[in-house]
Scaffold this active site. Structure first.
Site, mmCIF file in Angstrom:
data_model
loop_
_atom_site.group_PDB
_atom_site.id
_atom_site.type_symbol
_atom_site.label_atom_id
_atom_site.label_comp_id
_atom_site.label_asym_id
_atom_site.label_seq_id
_atom_site.Cartn_x
_atom_site.Cartn_y
_atom_site.Cartn_z
ATOM 1 N N GLY A 55 0.834 -1.195 0.000
ATOM 2 C CA GLY A 55 0.000 0.000 0.000
ATOM 3 C C GLY A 55 0.862 1.236 0.000
ATOM 4 N N GLY A 63 3.801 5.127 3.316
ATOM 5 C CA GLY A 63 4.695 4.039 2.940
ATOM 6 C C GLY A 63 5.842 4.501 2.066
ATOM 7 C CE LYS A 123 -6.679 6.090 1.893
ATOM 8 N NZ LYS A 123 -6.491 7.364 2.649
ATOM 9 C CG ASN A 149 -4.837 7.426 9.750
ATOM 10 O OD1 ASN A 149 -3.958 7.845 10.501
ATOM 11 N ND2 ASN A 149 -5.087 7.981 8.577
ATOM 12 C CE LYS A 177 -1.824 9.869 13.222
ATOM 13 N NZ LYS A 177 -1.223 8.750 12.475
ATOM 14 C CG ASN A 206 -5.899 10.520 12.822
ATOM 15 O OD1 ASN A 206 -5.226 11.409 12.331
ATOM 16 N ND2 ASN A 206 -5.491 9.255 12.850
ATOM 17 C CG ASN A 260 -7.924 13.027 10.058
ATOM 18 O OD1 ASN A 260 -7.059 13.590 10.711
ATOM 19 N ND2 ASN A 260 -7.668 11.994 9.277
#
Length: 323
Positions: free
Chosen positions: A23, A28, A92, A118, A196, A200, A204
């Protein structure tokens, strides 16, 4: 103008990692590029346009101090994980199970799968699909990156990782640190994942709905109040779930806009490109855990639904072209 990247030889060549990035999006590609520059063989696995660009020209890595082409292998096929002893699992969140099923029969014995994603439960979901003997460790990613086009990743800030213990975590952390990736091993990676997740959930959806980066976003009257209320819901769910969040989470929330003022959230980038977002695994995850634990989460639910509505409109034509 970009220049070819000169490899940075690892301190101990005998401990080279063979890395596959499953991915190969912005996260990455950024970490893969740093590891490749440090001499580790890296293969990116991603979409065709991106792979073709990397095969032809290498990966363009653009940071505040670098603009270089990094030669590395790239493939569109999951079979490219064969031979890797470390897999950076960067798909994802909604694709976790499917991608894990694709790589399961191809993994080398003892290969470490690091989930750089995430959300708070990807490592559990991947572990449930892979062979029981395959070590899976969650990695909490703190980095601001974006794809500027096929074969071109931009770094806007930070870059540290927090990873869970595993039989290979110590060796991997040492090599990552030598490659310029600050890496900490934590016994409370679940708490770090939630820390985290809170960040987010706070930023986000708002960044996505407004199509604004964090700095300007918090200057809008009322935004910091919405962020504070969203965070309060998240913390209530975390407490009910028995999660201990490390550090000063309130300071971390305030610091995002200061340390990454020009960064758009990954959800904003997804909406701008007309792609499905990960909102169901961010605010949506908090909503699901809250429902299971009897904790109300109306604001997180509203943000989740608003992003889902925005997804239905398609792309906004913003400048996030590419892979």
């Amino acid at each position: 103008m970009t220049t070819p990247a000169s490899p940075i030889a690892p301190a101990d060549p005998s401990s080279l990692l063979r890395i596959a990035v499953m991915g190969a999006g912005a996260v990455g590609c950024y970490y893969g590029a740093l590891l490749s520059r440090a001499g580790h063989p890296v293969t990116l696995i991603g979409r065709e346009a991106h792979v073709q660009a990397v095969q032809q020209h290498g990966l363009r890595l653009q940071t505040a101090v670098l603009d270089v082409q990094v030669p590395m292998q790239a493939s569109t096929e999951a079979s490219a994980v064969q031979g890797a002893n470390v897999v950076l699992f960067c798909v994802k969140s909604s694709d976790s199970e499917d991608a894990a099923r694709q790589i399961r029969p191809l993994l080398a014995p003892g290969a470490l799968v690091l989930t750089l994603q995430n959300g708070a439960d990807n490592d559990e979901r991947v572990r449930a699909v892979l062979d029981a003997s395959t070590p899976v460790a969650a990695a909490v990613v703190y980095v601001a990156t974006a794809m500027a086009g096929p074969g071109h990743v931009q770094h806007h800030g930070r870059g540290e990782l927090v990873i869970a213990p595993s039989p290979r975590s110590e060796a991997v952390a040492a090599q990552f640190a030598a490659a310029g990736i600050p890496t900490q091993i934590s016994d409370n990676v679940r708490g770090a994942l939630w820390a985290k997740l809170v960040l987010n959930c706070a930023y986000n959806a708002l960044s996505a709905l407004a199509q604004q980066p964090y700095g300007p976003l918090v200057q809008v009257p009322g935004v910091t109040d919405v962020i504070a209320d969203t965070v309060a819901e998240c913390l209530a769910v975390a407490q009910a779930d028995g999660v201990t969040i490390p550090g000063d989470i309130q300071a971390a929330v305030r610091g995002i806009a200061a340390t990454m003022p020009g960064q758009y959230s990954s959800t904003a980038q997804d909406l701008a490109r007309g792609k499905p977002s990960e909102i169901d695994h961010l605010n949506g995850y908090v909503v699901r855990r809250g429902a299971a634990l009897g904790v109300p989460t109306p604001l997180n639910r509203a943000l989740q639904v608003l992003v889902k509505l925005a997804e239905g409109r398609g792309g906004s034509g913003s400048a996030f072209g590419g892979g």
